[in-house]
Design an enzyme around this catalytic site. Structure first.
Site, PDB file in Angstrom:
ATOM      1  N   SER A   1      -9.459   1.828   3.928  1.00 18.63           N
ATOM      2  CA  SER A   1      -8.598   2.567   3.028  1.00 18.63           C
ATOM      3  C   SER A   1      -7.705   1.681   2.164  1.00 18.63           C
ATOM      4  O   SER A   1      -7.085   2.157   1.210  1.00 18.63           O
ATOM      5  CB  SER A   1      -7.733   3.541   3.836  1.00 18.63           C
ATOM      6  OG  SER A   1      -6.839   2.860   4.694  1.00 18.63           O
TER       7      SER A   1
ATOM      8  N   LYS B   1       0.838  -1.204   0.000  1.00 14.84           N
ATOM      9  CA  LYS B   1       0.000   0.000   0.000  1.00 14.84           C
ATOM     10  C   LYS B   1       0.873   1.255   0.000  1.00 14.84           C
ATOM     11  O   LYS B   1       1.937   1.301   0.641  1.00 14.84           O
ATOM     12  CB  LYS B   1      -0.885  -0.042   1.243  1.00 14.84           C
ATOM     13  CG  LYS B   1      -1.977   1.013   1.329  1.00 14.84           C
ATOM     14  CD  LYS B   1      -2.814   0.742   2.578  1.00 14.84           C
ATOM     15  CE  LYS B   1      -3.848   1.812   2.832  1.00 14.84           C
ATOM     16  NZ  LYS B   1      -4.624   1.526   4.073  1.00 14.84           N
TER      17      LYS B   1
ATOM     18  N   SER C   1      -9.623  -0.535   8.034  1.00 10.62           N
ATOM     19  CA  SER C   1      -9.066  -0.389   6.687  1.00 10.62           C
ATOM     20  C   SER C   1      -8.508  -1.660   6.075  1.00 10.62           C
ATOM     21  O   SER C   1      -8.179  -1.673   4.886  1.00 10.62           O
ATOM     22  CB  SER C   1      -7.988   0.694   6.680  1.00 10.62           C
ATOM     23  OG  SER C   1      -8.573   1.967   6.832  1.00 10.62           O
TER      24      SER C   1
END
Length: 473
Positions: free
Chosen positions: A155, A80, A179
């Site tokens: 997220s 990420k 997330s």
């Protein structure tokens, strides 16, 4: 071998077994993952920085090496974009940070590479990684492989979409309020949010320390397509690193529990109502666990709604004062409008009220620790409705309420620092198309292994959803 699925569909466990015994080389796996990324990512926008050339070089080096092979030898993974990876920007989805190039790897990146994983790309996140949906002005929206009717979640939305689309067998993500579990639920993937102190966390590029509550609630983890891959990969993630002074150096496997392991099934909807599809998913998970020999009982854990609301209000109190100025300065109008609604629905505490809630966190954690002595696992809904549509959280008060406002079962686990897994147990026919429905399994502190065991038991009776997804494409 002609009846074998394409390499991009292989599990991390199967890849690692084949590469470690020498029947498959890392370069072939990497090329298959890159080809899949090039084929499907233009429509998904899950990976926002391809590392194809770097991955090819790393895979070739693994194939040449005579060193002992690690547990993830040749397994393609994604990282990420809010975590440091040497030579790449830690942009966190923010235009102003697009050139913040990391000089070193974060501990989790180091741990994955040391285990033999090959990083093929970096995945998308919303601005400041603080939405349950993934869109930002820097890279745009990530789309869900199930179709345009469902958000990819956030997220770690890029991670969830990537792994379910076959772009790597494992995807790194992180979780401060949900997330990892939001995108797992949205995309039909499987994850376990580690508990506090489990995975070493540190970004070498950071110029100041995060707030105390952020340090206590935010954790690093992985999203996969099945629970067995988490049993393989999470022991790699928890390897000790001295950059995290609060890391807890405990083995992945804890002491076996007396059987049958007791599971509390909690159904509290906190006044928001539970959609029939969510109730079905919960029933299926409970039945599967019962069939597997778990002692499943309907019982509500202590003070759930109170803890969820207090936890998120307390976090937003810290965020407002520590991260808020950067969001105002560097964030888009959309993210600022969403934050204004967060503050409206979960009003931050001020002054000594904030300090009192930080102190009360220990009281709440104690109540749950005592409860978990009797019920080592707790099965709950995750979201109370099928996953929402893209951009729903930007649609005013009702949008934020649907996307985040009723997500107490998620917030509880972060505020208390408890581990919690998420896996799909039902596919619902919703307006626009099929939607995977995830459930949550929380557990005792530092017993992620028990959670993943339970998810494996469920998967033995309810197959992972990736086969259904791929049959549709």
């Amino acid at each position: 071998m002609t009846d074998q699925p394409p390499l991009w569909q292989w599990t991390a466990s199967d890849i690692a077994m084949a590469t470690r015994r020498g029947s498959l080389n890392a370069s072939d796996v990497t090329e298959a993952a890159i080809a899949r990324m090039q084929a499907v990512n233009p429509a998904l926008n899950a990976v926002v920085e391809s590392l194809a050339d770097e991955a090819r070089a790393d895979a070739a080096a693994l194939d040449r090496s005579t060193a002992p092979k690690g547990p993830l030898h040749g397994v393609p993974v994604t990282i990420k974009i809010n975590v440091d990876q040497k030579g790449h920007a830690t942009s966190n989805g923010v235009m102003a940070f697009k050139d913040m190039i990391a000089q070193q790897d974060a501990p989790l990146v180091h741990n994955l590479k040391t285990a033999g994983a090959v990083v093929i790309g970096r995945t998308n996140t919303p601005e400041f990684s603080f939405r349950a949906d993934t869109d930002n002005p820097l890279f745009g929206r990530t789309h869900n492989p199930w179709g345009p009717h469902i958000s990819a979640g956030g997220s770690s939305g890029g991670a969830g979409a990537a792994v379910m689309a076959g772009i790597g067998a494992l995807a790194h993500g992180n979780d401060i309020g949900g997330s990892l579990r939001f995108p797992a639920s949205a995309n039909g993937a499987v994850t376990v949010k580690p508990g506090l102190g489990r995975v070493p966390a540190f970004n070498p590029s950071q110029t100041s320390e995060r707030g105390l509550l952020a340090q206590s609630m935010s954790v690093q983890g992985l999203i996969a397509r099945n629970a067995s891959d988490l049993q393989l990969s999470m022991p790699v993630m928890i390897a000790q690193d001295a950059h995290d002074p609060f890391h807890v150096p405990m083995p992945w496997r804890g002491t076996p529990l007396a059987t049958p392991v007791r599971v509390a099934v909690a159904r509290d909807d906190f006044g928001f109502g539970t959609h029939p599809a969510v109730a079905t998913a919960l029933d299926k998970a409970a039945s599967a666990l019962s069939e597997a020999g778990y002692a499943v009982e309907e019982v509500e854990p202590p003070r759930a709604r109170e803890i969820g609301e207090a936890g998120y209000r307390t976090l937003l109190s810290e965020v407002r004062d520590m991260l808020g100025p950067d969001i105002r300065k560097y964030g888009s109008t959309e993210i600022n409008t969403i934050f204004d609604e967060y503050y409206s629905q979960f009003p931050p505490y001020d002054g000594t009220d904030f300090l009192r809630m930080l102190a009360k966190r220990t009281y709440y954690a104690r109540q749950w620790t005592l409860f978990l002595e009797d019920y080592p696992l707790v099965l709950t809904p995750f979201l109370l409705k099928p996953f929402f549509s893209p951009g729903r959280d930007a649609e005013g008060p009702e949008g934020v309420r649907d996307a985040l406002g009723c997500s107490h079962w998620s917030f509880i686990m972060n505020f208390l620092g408890l581990p919690a897994g998420n896996l799909p147990t039902h596919i619902s026919d919703t307006e626009g198309g099929p939607s995977p429905i995830g459930v949550q399994i929380a557990g005792r502190r530092w017993r992620e292994d028990l959670i993943v065991d339970a998810m494996q038991a469920i998967e033995a009776r309810i197959p992972p959803t990736c086969t259904t997804l791929w049959a549709r494409s």
